[in-house]
Design an enzyme around this catalytic site. Structure first.
Site, PDB file in Angstrom:
ATOM      1  N   ASP A 185       0.839  -1.193   0.000  1.00 29.41           N
ATOM      2  CA  ASP A 185       0.000   0.000   0.000  1.00 29.41           C
ATOM      3  C   ASP A 185       0.879   1.251   0.000  1.00 29.41           C
ATOM      4  O   ASP A 185       1.858   1.348   0.741  1.00 29.41           O
ATOM      5  CB  ASP A 185      -0.902  -0.008   1.235  1.00 29.41           C
TER       6      ASP A 185
ATOM      7  N   GLU B 150       1.528  -0.700  -5.118  1.00 35.13           N
ATOM      8  CA  GLU B 150       0.494   0.291  -5.404  1.00 35.13           C
ATOM      9  C   GLU B 150       1.236   1.621  -5.463  1.00 35.13           C
ATOM     10  O   GLU B 150       1.534   2.227  -4.448  1.00 35.13           O
ATOM     11  CB  GLU B 150      -0.581   0.339  -4.316  1.00 35.13           C
TER      12      GLU B 150
END
Length: 561
Positions: A218, A277
């Site tokens: 993330d 990401e």
């Protein structure tokens, strides 16, 4: 002849990329938003046991791996992306034994498991941050605490804005400020502190030892900030992400972190992977995250954000393939996820939006590289746009100037069966209300219907495994009888991955791969052209006499020869 989304009976084979050195290079990975996938205990919230009970659906769908959103201990200020304990399962979702059993069950079905890791920030309830708020200088050094500006320190240390709206700084009672690029409940870690790197290396080993096959990282672009935390000098900063350079994202220092993680992943057997990401202003900058000594994949958000326009689509495809090919990495393709409006709705909604979504899915699955499927897109689910304000949970909803705060609409729990809510999601209710009429979109309702979106995805994934020209960039690039393009079609441009663009009428994209062709008609009217082969799968009925073909509006067709 009329050909629709009827499954072609071909023997299921192993991934095309397995022999070329990495299962991830052509993998189709299914994203599970855990709280909205399946509820096992009747509290209205999806959990790990619920996921495990529905793994056969994913195996039958034909995906290679499942990516689970955070299920760690968390106050749930941002759907679990505010982690208080990285080595424990939140009771909301089960316990550590449930995670262990899920991994084992997935592996037994031939599915790999990828989990989220959230290294940019912790929860405000994390022991480190609680110690920092209590005044522990060692704990504060692990975060970005700074004195304020102004005569009495009453102003934030710089002009950075939260992605969720408002300032990216919150003041604590003793006068200092701490940085949070997201919600105030998500304080950013300072990755210049060696204890931060050591802790996350330990966290990764914990889950790798449990048997997970990789991590989706993330905010992989956000862990390092520019020295001195300089001002940006303008507002609406969230709109600049992935478009312009920013001092809090995509700093060169993040790459050394990812190199260290790659070394750790490579120390484990079985092809463990890291997926970034990462938002970067260019395809070339994004490709840096997947150099041979860094992560294995990076999400291609430019493809997700591309409008329904053939020129724009071709540009994004060309630039994405060129950038990743330059570093020897696979390209990834994604149409939806838990942070964006579902693509059925983005493409116009209703019948047109669904037609375009089905066509886009076939386009995505025909391109070289790896593809991601967000839960429910195989059902053709639209965005839920009419949720009452009082049920919304997105932390950005109550803030201003950042994201629109409407991410809840793509997170509504899935319909599995039945004519009424909760449509088999669980024994009782769901944490977000499901629309009336979703029974027709359920897994049970679509199974066996050759015209359904679910059966289209199943057929496409079956063909993707069976046809040697599909999947990984290297798949089917060997020369031979099956590697030529149709004799009547002259290639405009080709790539080392074996993909060749062919000339096509206005509004149509046509490319070939060894033994395979893909046509995409983006126009709202039918288009005729020479048949590039024998139709094997289409998102809408195709009429052909073997010499010419009439492509339906907003449709995609796969061809073989």
């Amino acid at each position: 002849m009329t050909h629709d989304s009827t499954a072609v009976q071909l023997a299921r084979s192993s991934s095309n990329a397995t022999a070329s050195g990495g299962w991830w290079r052509d993998a189709v990975i299914y994203q599970v938003y855990v709280r909205s996938f399946a509820d096992s205990d009747g509290d209205g919230i999806g959990d790990l046991r619920g996921v495990r009970s529905r793994l056969p659906h994913l195996a039958r769908l034909g995906v290679d791996a499942v990516w689970l959103t955070p299920f760690y201990v968390s106050p749930q200020a941002d759907g679990g992306y505010d982690v208080a304990d990285y080595r424990a399962v939140d009771p909301l979702f089960g316990d550590l034994s449930d995670a262990d059993e899920l991994v084992r069950a997935a592996h037994a079905l031939g599915l790999r498991v990828i989990v989220d890791v959230v290294p940019n920030h912790t929860s405000e309830q994390h022991p480190w941050f609680r110690a920092a708020l209590a005044g522990d200088p060692g704990a504060r050094a692990r975060y970005h605490f700074r004195p304020g500006r102004g005569a009495r320190g009453e102003l934030p240390p710089n002009d950075w804005e939260s992605i969720f709206g408002g300032p990216a700084w919150t003041r604590v009672p003793d006068g200092d400020w701490y940085l949070h690029l997201f919600a105030p409940e998500q304080p950013d870690l300072d990755w210049d502190h060696p204890e931060v790197a050591a802790e996350f290396a330990s966290v990764l080993r914990f889950w790798l030892d449990l048997g997970i096959d990789g991590f989706r990282v993330d905010v992989a672009h956000g862990m390092v900030k520019a020295p001195g935390l300089p001002d940006i000098g303008r507002g609406a900063q969230a709109t600049l992400i992935g478009i312009e350079p920013l001092p809090f994202f995509d700093q060169d220092g993040v790459h050394e972190i990812h190199r260290s993680w790659r070394r750790l992943l490579d120390s484990y057997a079985g092809g463990r992977i890291g997926v970034a990401e990462a938002w970067a202003p260019t395809s070339e900058r994004l490709a840096l995250y997947v150099r041979p000594d860094e992560l294995h994949q990076a999400f291609n958000f430019r493809f997700l954000n591309c409008p329904w326009d053939p020129a724009a689509m071709r540009t994004v495809i060309d630039e994405s393939l060129a950038a990743t090919t330059a570093v020897g990495a696979p390209t990834t393709w994604v149409l939806s996820n838990h942070d964006v409006v579902r693509h059925v709705t983005r493409y116009g909604g209703g019948a047109r939006g669904l037609a375009r979504a089905r066509a886009a899915a076939l386009l995505m699955l025909a391109l070289p590289g790896s593809a991601y499927v967000y839960q429910g897109e195989e059902l053709g689910l639209p965005e839920v746009v009419d949720l009452p304000d009082e049920v919304r949970r997105d932390p950005a909803f109550a803030r201003t100037a950042g994201q629109d705060g409407l991410r809840d609409g793509c997170r509504v729990p899935l319909p599995w069966s039945g004519a009424e809510a909760p449509y088999g999601f669980g024994p009782a209710g769901s944490w977000l209300p499901q629309p009336a009429g979703w029974g027709d979109l359920s897994v049970a309702a679509q199974t066996g219907d050759p015209h359904s979106t679910l059966e289209l995805y199943r057929a496409a994934l079956e063909l993707r495994r069976a046809m040697p020209g599909l999947g990984a960039p290297e798949a089917g690039t060997g020369r031979g009888a099956g590697a030529a393009t149709p004799a009547e079609v002259e290639p405009e441009e080709s790539y080392p991955c074996g993909m060749r663009w062919q000339s096509a009428p206005e509004g149509v994209l046509l490319f070939t791969r060894p033994g395979f062709a893909c046509t995409l008609n983006t126009r709202s009217v039918p288009v005729e052209l020479p048949a590039p082969g024998r139709p094997v799968l289409s998102s809408a009925p195709v009429e052909t006499d073997g010499r010419t073909v009439r492509l339906p509006p907003d449709s995609c067709t796969w061809w073989s020869w």
